[in-house]
Structure formats: C-alpha cells, structure tokens
Design a protein around this motif. Structure first.
Motif, PDB file in Angstrom:
ATOM      1  N   MET A   1       0.829  -1.162   0.000  1.00  0.00           N
ATOM      2  CA  MET A   1       0.000   0.000   0.000  1.00  0.00           C
ATOM      3  C   MET A   1       0.884   1.240   0.000  1.00  0.00           C
ATOM      4  O   MET A   1       1.227   1.787   1.030  1.00  0.00           O
ATOM      5  N   ALA A   2       1.339   1.634  -1.127  1.00  0.00           N
ATOM      6  CA  ALA A   2       2.206   2.796  -1.254  1.00  0.00           C
ATOM      7  C   ALA A   2       1.424   4.073  -0.958  1.00  0.00           C
ATOM      8  O   ALA A   2       0.261   4.204  -1.346  1.00  0.00           O
ATOM      9  N   ILE A   3       2.075   4.992  -0.260  1.00  0.00           N
ATOM     10  CA  ILE A   3       1.475   6.274   0.102  1.00  0.00           C
ATOM     11  C   ILE A   3       2.367   7.374  -0.457  1.00  0.00           C
ATOM     12  O   ILE A   3       3.563   7.401  -0.177  1.00  0.00           O
ATOM     13  N   THR A   4       1.783   8.269  -1.241  1.00  0.00           N
ATOM     14  CA  THR A   4       2.541   9.375  -1.822  1.00  0.00           C
ATOM     15  C   THR A   4       2.086  10.683  -1.207  1.00  0.00           C
ATOM     16  O   THR A   4       0.894  10.955  -1.125  1.00  0.00           O
ATOM     17  N   ILE A   5       3.062  11.476  -0.786  1.00  0.00           N
ATOM     18  CA  ILE A   5       2.796  12.801  -0.241  1.00  0.00           C
ATOM     19  C   ILE A   5       3.360  13.807  -1.236  1.00  0.00           C
ATOM     20  O   ILE A   5       4.545  13.756  -1.567  1.00  0.00           O
ATOM     21  N   THR A   6       2.502  14.705  -1.718  1.00  0.00           N
ATOM     22  CA  THR A   6       2.912  15.698  -2.701  1.00  0.00           C
ATOM     23  C   THR A   6       3.099  17.045  -2.016  1.00  0.00           C
ATOM     24  O   THR A   6       2.254  17.487  -1.232  1.00  0.00           O
ATOM     25  N   LEU A   7       4.238  17.666  -2.306  1.00  0.00           N
ATOM     26  CA  LEU A   7       4.561  18.990  -1.778  1.00  0.00           C
ATOM     27  C   LEU A   7       4.617  19.986  -2.923  1.00  0.00           C
ATOM     28  O   LEU A   7       5.146  19.672  -3.992  1.00  0.00           O
ATOM     29  N   ASN A   8       4.117  21.185  -2.696  1.00  0.00           N
ATOM     30  CA  ASN A   8       4.248  22.226  -3.708  1.00  0.00           C
ATOM     31  C   ASN A   8       5.124  23.359  -3.180  1.00  0.00           C
ATOM     32  O   ASN A   8       5.503  23.368  -1.996  1.00  0.00           O
ATOM     33  N   SER A   9       5.430  24.294  -4.025  1.00  0.00           N
ATOM     34  CA  SER A   9       6.330  25.396  -3.659  1.00  0.00           C
ATOM     35  C   SER A   9       5.815  26.201  -2.485  1.00  0.00           C
ATOM     36  O   SER A   9       6.585  26.581  -1.589  1.00  0.00           O
ATOM     37  N   ASP A  81       9.829   4.823   1.833  1.00  0.00           N
ATOM     38  CA  ASP A  81       9.998   3.711   0.896  1.00  0.00           C
ATOM     39  C   ASP A  81      11.466   3.651   0.458  1.00  0.00           C
ATOM     40  O   ASP A  81      11.886   4.328  -0.470  1.00  0.00           O
ATOM     41  N   TRP A  82      12.228   2.815   1.160  1.00  0.00           N
ATOM     42  CA  TRP A  82      13.667   2.719   0.900  1.00  0.00           C
ATOM     43  C   TRP A  82      13.949   2.217  -0.514  1.00  0.00           C
ATOM     44  O   TRP A  82      14.896   2.657  -1.152  1.00  0.00           O
ATOM     45  N   LYS A  83      13.146   1.275  -0.981  1.00  0.00           N
ATOM     46  CA  LYS A  83      13.421   0.655  -2.287  1.00  0.00           C
ATOM     47  C   LYS A  83      13.336   1.650  -3.436  1.00  0.00           C
ATOM     48  O   LYS A  83      14.014   1.491  -4.440  1.00  0.00           O
ATOM     49  N   SER A  84      12.495   2.664  -3.291  1.00  0.00           N
ATOM     50  CA  SER A  84      12.354   3.647  -4.367  1.00  0.00           C
ATOM     51  C   SER A  84      13.346   4.800  -4.230  1.00  0.00           C
ATOM     52  O   SER A  84      13.300   5.747  -5.011  1.00  0.00           O
ATOM     53  N   GLY A  85      14.217   4.743  -3.228  1.00  0.00           N
ATOM     54  CA  GLY A  85      15.229   5.778  -3.061  1.00  0.00           C
ATOM     55  C   GLY A  85      14.837   6.898  -2.115  1.00  0.00           C
ATOM     56  O   GLY A  85      15.575   7.882  -1.984  1.00  0.00           O
ATOM     57  N   GLU A  86      13.695   6.771  -1.439  1.00  0.00           N
ATOM     58  CA  GLU A  86      13.250   7.835  -0.532  1.00  0.00           C
ATOM     59  C   GLU A  86      14.200   8.043   0.643  1.00  0.00           C
ATOM     60  O   GLU A  86      14.403   9.165   1.070  1.00  0.00           O
TER      61      GLU A  86
END
Length: 160
Positions: A1-9, A81-86
């Motif tokens: 269950m991947a969780i993505t957090i999006t940041l903007n400027s 997520d270590w595998k994706s380079g985070e």
C-alpha cells in the motif's frame, strides 16, 4: 500500500507540514503501524528556473522544509519507501553531500555517521515504544547507508 505525499512550492516556502501531518498522524493512531513500514514517498513539485542545474536536495528552501520535517517526525525513516530511493533522498536533504556524475551522491562521511547514529538511537527508542522489533530494522538502515552494526553495538544500548 504505497502512500505518496505531494509537496508544492507554497508549502515548502511556508514550512507547511500539513501534507505530511494529514497522512502520518492518522497512521500513528493505528495499532498496527508496522503495516505502514517503508510505504511513504514524496513528490516534490518545487518551482525552479529551467536552467537551474541543482538537484532538489541542493535547494535551500527544500532542505529547510525537510529539516523541519525531521525535527517534527525524527523517526520518519521507518515509514519511507527505501526501495524507491526515498531514504537516500531524505538523507541528502539533511546531510551535507556532493553529486558526482560518475559516482552519484557522496555524503560527508562524518556528518553521515552522526546522522546515522542519531537515527539509530531515535528509532530504537521509538520502535521499542511501539513494541516493534528494532535490531534487524536498524541493521538494515545502517547497511543502506554503508555501515555495518554488530550485536555488541546493541548490547551497549540500554532502553530507558
């Protein structure tokens, strides 16, 4: 269950942690937080000049946002997520480094060692508080950053 957090400027420039808080805080209410281990990644949509040659981790405003994030959630590497380079990108936000075209990222060795030891101590305490076995996780974290920890190291840590 991947969780993505999006940041903007705007969030970065205002040191706004709400995008992370709305994700992490509910996870902490769950009794099985280890289900979210290594599930979080970031998408950083930070406006820059198209000719800006810097990597995102070299942008002072972005680094400052991650320094604030790390102060607020010092055990966050557990969720990344270590595998994706985070993990590597997170470390690059907090540890002085240089980029080499052929060798990739080169962390300042002393700064990396200090960062790693701090995270080991923080995570050991936090994982123990949550009744999550820590030793293998901490060994894996150290290995991801190029260090080997042995059993004697953990014998010296007294949880209080």
């Amino acid at each position: 269950m991947a969780i993505t957090i999006t940041l903007n400027s705007e969030q970065v420039n205002h040191l706004d942690l709400s995008p992370v808080q709305t994700v992490i805080d509910p996870l902490l209410q769950n009794t099985a937080i280890n289900a979210y281990e290594q599930q979080i990644s970031f998408v950083i949509d930070y406006s820059r000049d198209p000719d800006d040659p810097r990597e995102i981790s070299e942008v002072p405003e972005v680094r400052l946002w991650f320094i604030r994030l790390d102060a607020y959630y010092p055990w966050l590497p557990f969720f990344l997520d270590w595998k994706s380079g985070e993990l590597a990108r997170y470390v690059a936000m907090l540890v002085p480094h240089q980029f080499h075209r052929t060798e990739g990222i080169q962390y300042n060795p002393e700064a990396l060692e200090i960062f790693l030891m701090q995270k080991i101590f923080i995570l050991d305490h936090w994982l123990t508080q949550h009744n999550i076995p820590s030793k293998s996780r901490l060994i894996a974290l150290a290995q991801m950053l190029g260090y080997d920890l042995d059993d004697t190291f953990f014998e010296n840590i007294v949880n209080g």
